[in-house]
Design a protein around this motif. Structure first.
Motif, PDB file in Angstrom:
ATOM      1  N   PRO A 151      41.161  31.574  42.553  1.00  0.00           N
ATOM      2  CA  PRO A 151      41.422  33.065  42.736  1.00  0.00           C
ATOM      3  C   PRO A 151      40.748  33.942  41.983  1.00  0.00           C
ATOM      4  CG  PRO A 151      43.065  31.664  41.299  1.00  0.00           C
ATOM      5  CD  PRO A 151      41.843  30.931  41.610  1.00  0.00           C
ATOM      6  N   TYR A 207      34.997  35.485  44.818  1.00  0.00           N
ATOM      7  CA  TYR A 207      34.866  35.637  46.652  1.00  0.00           C
ATOM      8  C   TYR A 207      33.356  35.962  46.867  1.00  0.00           C
ATOM      9  CZ  TYR A 207      35.421  40.660  45.327  1.00  0.00           C
ATOM     10  OH  TYR A 207      35.149  41.865  44.658  1.00  0.00           O
ATOM     11  N   GLY A 247      41.901  23.223  55.449  1.00  0.00           N
ATOM     12  CA  GLY A 247      43.658  23.546  55.819  1.00  0.00           C
ATOM     13  C   GLY A 247      44.329  24.360  54.587  1.00  0.00           C
ATOM     14  N   GLY A 248      43.559  24.908  53.776  1.00  0.00           N
ATOM     15  CA  GLY A 248      44.210  25.926  52.542  1.00  0.00           C
ATOM     16  C   GLY A 248      44.711  24.934  51.576  1.00  0.00           C
ATOM     17  N   TYR A 273      50.350  30.965  34.365  1.00  0.00           N
ATOM     18  CA  TYR A 273      50.055  31.318  35.781  1.00  0.00           C
ATOM     19  C   TYR A 273      49.082  30.113  36.365  1.00  0.00           C
ATOM     20  CZ  TYR A 273      47.102  33.382  39.425  1.00  0.00           C
ATOM     21  OH  TYR A 273      46.259  33.668  40.430  1.00  0.00           O
ATOM     22  N   ARG A 318      48.377  23.453  53.257  1.00  0.00           N
ATOM     23  CA  ARG A 318      49.050  24.825  53.137  1.00  0.00           C
ATOM     24  C   ARG A 318      49.019  25.695  54.280  1.00  0.00           C
ATOM     25  NH1 ARG A 318      49.903  27.628  47.760  1.00  0.00           N
ATOM     26  NH2 ARG A 318      49.844  29.958  48.636  1.00  0.00           N
ATOM     27  N   ALA A 319      47.989  25.508  55.212  1.00  0.00           N
ATOM     28  CA  ALA A 319      47.789  26.347  56.244  1.00  0.00           C
ATOM     29  C   ALA A 319      48.976  26.119  57.348  1.00  0.00           C
ATOM     30  CB  ALA A 319      46.540  26.441  57.123  1.00  0.00           C
ATOM     31  N   LEU A 350      48.828  36.218  45.537  1.00  0.00           N
ATOM     32  CA  LEU A 350      48.752  36.101  44.175  1.00  0.00           C
ATOM     33  C   LEU A 350      47.687  35.704  43.120  1.00  0.00           C
ATOM     34  CD1 LEU A 350      52.288  34.251  44.289  1.00  0.00           C
ATOM     35  CD2 LEU A 350      51.844  36.645  43.694  1.00  0.00           C
ATOM     36  N   GLY A 351      46.291  36.085  43.548  1.00  0.00           N
ATOM     37  CA  GLY A 351      45.339  35.646  42.893  1.00  0.00           C
ATOM     38  C   GLY A 351      45.126  36.303  41.462  1.00  0.00           C
ATOM     39  N   THR A 352      44.382  36.064  40.696  1.00  0.00           N
ATOM     40  CA  THR A 352      44.310  36.149  39.363  1.00  0.00           C
ATOM     41  C   THR A 352      44.427  37.685  38.950  1.00  0.00           C
ATOM     42  OG1 THR A 352      43.362  34.133  38.996  1.00  0.00           O
ATOM     43  CG2 THR A 352      43.863  35.476  36.937  1.00  0.00           C
ATOM     44  N   ALA A 353      43.654  38.263  39.808  1.00  0.00           N
ATOM     45  CA  ALA A 353      43.279  39.817  39.711  1.00  0.00           C
ATOM     46  C   ALA A 353      44.504  40.345  39.999  1.00  0.00           C
ATOM     47  CB  ALA A 353      42.146  40.475  40.438  1.00  0.00           C
ATOM     48  N   HIS A 368      47.636  39.049  39.973  1.00  0.00           N
ATOM     49  CA  HIS A 368      48.673  38.720  38.964  1.00  0.00           C
ATOM     50  C   HIS A 368      48.487  39.656  37.846  1.00  0.00           C
ATOM     51  CE1 HIS A 368      51.213  36.049  36.931  1.00  0.00           C
ATOM     52  NE2 HIS A 368      50.464  36.310  35.770  1.00  0.00           N
ATOM     53  N   VAL A 411      49.490  34.160  49.043  1.00  0.00           N
ATOM     54  CA  VAL A 411      48.234  33.390  49.112  1.00  0.00           C
ATOM     55  C   VAL A 411      47.588  33.560  47.971  1.00  0.00           C
ATOM     56  CG1 VAL A 411      47.203  35.706  49.796  1.00  0.00           C
ATOM     57  CG2 VAL A 411      46.115  33.583  50.674  1.00  0.00           C
ATOM     58  N   ASN A 412      46.655  32.464  47.621  1.00  0.00           N
ATOM     59  CA  ASN A 412      46.062  32.547  46.280  1.00  0.00           C
ATOM     60  C   ASN A 412      44.963  33.387  46.038  1.00  0.00           C
ATOM     61  OD1 ASN A 412      47.686  30.319  45.290  1.00  0.00           O
ATOM     62  ND2 ASN A 412      46.201  28.686  46.128  1.00  0.00           N
ATOM     63  N   CYS A 413      44.411  33.981  46.883  1.00  0.00           N
ATOM     64  CA  CYS A 413      43.464  35.353  46.768  1.00  0.00           C
ATOM     65  C   CYS A 413      42.755  35.507  47.981  1.00  0.00           C
ATOM     66  CB  CYS A 413      42.411  34.637  45.725  1.00  0.00           C
ATOM     67  SG  CYS A 413      41.193  36.007  45.498  1.00  0.00           S
ATOM     68  N   LEU A 414      42.684  36.733  48.342  1.00  0.00           N
ATOM     69  CA  LEU A 414      42.327  37.293  49.462  1.00  0.00           C
ATOM     70  C   LEU A 414      40.857  37.739  49.234  1.00  0.00           C
ATOM     71  CD1 LEU A 414      45.318  39.233  51.000  1.00  0.00           C
ATOM     72  CD2 LEU A 414      44.209  37.078  51.900  1.00  0.00           C
ATOM     73  N   GLY A 415      40.500  37.903  47.956  1.00  0.00           N
ATOM     74  CA  GLY A 415      38.956  38.299  47.728  1.00  0.00           C
ATOM     75  C   GLY A 415      38.723  39.892  47.994  1.00  0.00           C
ATOM     76  N   ALA A 416      39.964  40.497  48.040  1.00  0.00           N
ATOM     77  CA  ALA A 416      39.745  41.965  47.918  1.00  0.00           C
ATOM     78  C   ALA A 416      40.379  42.526  46.822  1.00  0.00           C
ATOM     79  CB  ALA A 416      40.573  42.525  49.031  1.00  0.00           C
ATOM     80  N   CYS A 417      39.835  41.911  45.673  1.00  0.00           N
ATOM     81  CA  CYS A 417      40.285  42.248  44.103  1.00  0.00           C
ATOM     82  C   CYS A 417      40.544  43.767  43.890  1.00  0.00           C
ATOM     83  CB  CYS A 417      39.800  41.515  43.403  1.00  0.00           C
ATOM     84  SG  CYS A 417      39.776  39.540  43.819  1.00  0.00           S
TER      85      CYS A 417
END
Lengths: 617, 152
Positions: free
Chosen positions: A220, A223, A299-300, A465, B61-62, B77-80, B82, B115-121
């Motif tokens: 997380p 990117y 698959g996530g 976390y 997960r998908a 819910l990515g770290t950034a 969070h 989701v763990n991170c979308l990379g749009a932090c």
């Protein structure tokens, strides 16, 4: 377009592409990375297309939608070439002005310029923006210049020249030698020397060999791999084809994270274009070398970033890791020798071939060569993707490039290496970033996430976390990881809920040791790092939670209380409206009060109060 | 249930057993979840034990074995996100919708996922509603997007 059959064909193609490129021609580039997409860059691009059409300027001006420029904080980003005028936070309403002023009259639209917060000065050119100044964008830089769906854009910038050179002028062992001498190490986290990995795979026994691009970017806050795949997919393909030639593989796979639809789309287009040009599949550039690439969506499951789990997933099985007594370079996918590298590693390959290993190994530190792309996120002014030479200090990254912490808050820690990494405190800010130095702190390089935390971040909560994340993502195959992480999370949860006991910290340390030593794969092996580093550098916060039942950062709900400062409260009633529990009462224009018994500590009152009358303790 | 769709999907992957994960992804895209009938059918067509298909469908997960709502809300819910307070936004959505993350409202209108991170932090905390990103979320903004969603 007929297929390229020789280096002469390729040179002819380069020439014909270059003929269509006029460096003096006006070009509006609009960043279309996922960050800018989220800001609505599509509408901005559309507005430019219409504006240019309405003014009948199609013959004079190009519009190019590019991959991520990196400065996500300021999106949507528009850069006008060849002058490199940098406009930020561009809205649809601004488009007409940009065209009528900058495109037609060469005037600057002042209101769209970036203002350096330190000097208050407006900055016109992209390269002069402090965010970009200390960067060295040898891998990521082309993102801002090319349309990822155009192979010609890539070729115009020298793309596939390295492949042509390798296939026609170099023997596989020479390629491996160059990569070894360059000092390139795996960018996915492990930092294993790439050239040596290739050599092992080439020398392993087997009839078939596979190469894999690991694009299952799961950390997380990281990117960069996605942005490379989305923004410059051909650079990754070119790296893979060169690697396959060196290793002697004819089949490659790109394993992409399920959450990255745009990356899948752009890579699919890139593969198709490379095929049409004869740069993929059979008889590449007429050299007789065959190599094809398939894309597989993940698959996530976070654990699939681990090489053996990823290969199991590629085979259509559960993404569970296996013990690596036998390495995957010897027995990987379907028990054949398999070489797996991460996206960024592959993208480094063409650059090394083009510029030479000497040039490349001049960048960086003794054991970490080249550059690294980091995603600088969290409590930082300039959120974005940065590419810096190895050996730059954390302080330069966070304060010079990142612009420091928002709202004048105090820096507390930077978290690197994702859930396998750790938190690095202020006292180590002058640390020079490379593989070894980060590992020495108890953290690691990882794939390059850098999450900045300020005084309002609770380090115990951060540890919780990550463990919560890892508990969810542990595949459950081995007991130490599955049960150990769960047990550690239970203790941390108790601590954050005010139920911590003397000896909890020691117990966490002991459990950490067991989980790290006995887990099957790196997920469990590194899982304790966030806990151990926060204990090592922020033990006082653990003590405050356990002994004083206090969360110094004011994060853990069980340990904080909201109340209303009657002196400051004007009785405006804003908090009453947003409180989901009807916990706040009072007469209009009179100081209000908060019923602790009803309060669920959601913080809505604090968020809406304009008079700083809500106190959090 | 239109099992022809499942046949078409399997055929596109040339009846390859190794492509089972991709096949499940396509089935999910077609039906919005993995219906039991489709799984049983796919397993028999590919000659893979149903238990194996089930274990894949529950591991990754998908996949969802339950039908999902008309609208999908995803909280990053990515770290950034969070450290910028994403949990508070998630809790608010859970309260307002009366469901937990991973569940769907009884009227099948809304599913809530994380989701763990979308990379749009840069935009964190982020909430995605039917593919649309809503950045720098606050409690007040959450109210207004829920209001809009109710009208859809």
């Amino acid at each position: 377009m007929s297929k390229i059959k020789s280096t002469e064909d390729f040179e002819k193609l380069q020439e014909s592409v270059n003929k269509t490129r006029d460096p003096e021609r006006l070009c509006i580039t609009v960043c279309s990375g996922t960050g800018c997409h989220a800001y609505g860059c599509e509408k901005v691009t559309q507005a430019f297309v219409e504006e240019i059409r309405n003014r009948d300027l199609q013959d004079k001006v190009d519009i190019r939608t590019t991959g991520c420029h990196g400065f996500c904080e300021r999106g949507p980003i528009v850069v006008i070439h060849p002058q490199e005028v940098f406009y930020q936070r561009v809205k649809v309403e601004d488009v007409a002005d940009v065209v009528s002023e900058t495109i037609l009259k060469k005037n600057i639209v002042d209101r769209l310029l970036y203002v350096d917060p330190n000097t208050g000065k407006q900055i016109i050119c992209e390269k002069d923006v402090p965010f970009y100044k200390k960067q060295r964008r040898i891998i990521f830089g082309n993102n801002a210049l090319i349309d990822p769906t155009s192979i010609d854009d890539y070729i115009a910038l020298g793309g596939y020249a390295a492949l042509s050179k390798v296939l026609w002028e170099m023997k596989p062992l020479e390629v491996i030698d160059v990569i070894k001498k360059s000092g390139l190490r795996g960018r996915g986290g492990g930092g294993f020397p790439t050239g040596r990995k290739w050599e092992f795979c080439r020398n392993a026994e087997g009839d078939r060999r596979y190469v894999i691009c690991n694009a299952d970017e799961g950390d997380p806050g990281a990117y960069m791999d996605r942005s490379l795949l989305e923004g410059n997919p051909h650079s990754v393909l070119e790296g893979m084809i060169i690697g396959a030639y060196a290793i002697g593989s004819h089949q490659g796979f790109i394993y992409v994270r399920n959450e990255y639809p745009l990356a899948v789309k752009n890579v699919t287009i890139a593969i198709q274009q490379a095929r049409e040009y004869g740069l993929l599949d059979r008889d590449i550039i007429g050299s007789g070398f065959d190599f094809e690439i398939k894309i597989t969506r993940g698959g996530g499951a976070f654990v699939c970033g681990e090489s053996t789990a990823l290969m199991a997933s590629l085979e259509g099985k559960l993404g569970e890791p296996r013990a690596k007594y036998v390495h995957t370079v010897e027995k990987g996918l379907w028990d054949n020798p398999t070489n797996l590298n991460n996206v960024e590693t592959w993208a480094n390959v063409p650059v090394i071939i083009n510029k030479g290993w000497q040039w490349y190994s001049d960048i960086g530190t003794e054991h970490s060569k080249g550059t690294k792309i980091f995603s600088l996120v969290g409590k930082i002014n300039n959120t974005g993707l940065i590419e810096v030479p190895m050996g730059i200090s954390l302080r330069e990254i966070i304060f010079d490039i990142g612009g420091g912490i928002p709202e004048g808050k105090k820096f507390k820690a930077v978290q690197t290496g994702g859930p396998s990494g750790g938190c690095i405190p202020e006292s180590l800010l002058d640390l020079l970033v490379d593989f070894e130095k980060l590992t020495e702190t108890g953290s690691m390089m990882g794939s390059g996430g850098m999450i900045v935390m300020d005084e309002d971040t609770c380090m115990v909560d951060v540890a919780k976390y990550f463990l919560n994340f890892l508990k969810e993502e542990s595949c459950g195959k081995c007991v130490p990881c599955r049960e150990g992480i769960r047990a550690m999370l239970e203790i941390l949860t108790r601590i954050t809920e005010g139920e911590g006991e003397e000896g909890d910290v020691e117990l966490l340390q002991e459990l950490s040791e067991v989980v790290a030593e006995t887990s099957l794969c790196a997920l469990g092996g590194t899982a304790p790092n966030p806990v151990l580093t926060t204990i090592k550098y922020f033990r006082d916060e653990y003590e405050a939670h356990i002994k004083e039942k206090r969360c110094p950062a004011g994060v853990c709900p069980a340990l904080i209380q909201y109340s209303i400062d009657t002196e400051r409260c004007t009785g405006c009633g804003a908090c009453v409206k947003v409180c989901p529990q009807e916990a706040i009462s009072g007469q209009r224009k009179q100081p209000h009060s908060l019923d602790q018994a009803k309060c669920i500590k959601c913080g809505a009152c604090l968020e809406v109060c304009k008079f700083e009358a809500v106190i959090k303790r | 249930m239109n099992l022809v769709l499942v046949d078409d999907i399997i055929a596109r992957y040339r009846w390859e057993k190794a492509a089972i994960i991709a096949i499940l992804q396509d089935i999910q895209r077609e039906f919005n979840y993995l219906p039991q009938e489709a799984l049983t059918y796919a397993a028999s067509r590919l000659a893979i034990p149903l238990t194996q298909v089930y274990s894949l469908a529950t591991f990754y997960r998908a996949f969802s074995l339950k039908p999902r709502g008309k609208h999908l809300i995803t909280v990053c819910l990515g770290t950034a996100c969070h450290v910028r307070g994403a949990v508070r936004i998630l809790e608010k959505l859970e309260r307002e919708l009366g469901i937990k993350a991973g569940e769907t409202t009884d009227d099948m209108r809304v599913s809530l996922e994380t989701v763990n991170c979308l990379g749009a932090c840069a935009l964190g905390p982020i909430v995605v509603i039917d593919g649309q990103y809503h950045g720098q979320m606050t409690s007040v903004k959450t109210d207004s997007i829920l209001k809009k969603l109710r009208k859809l």
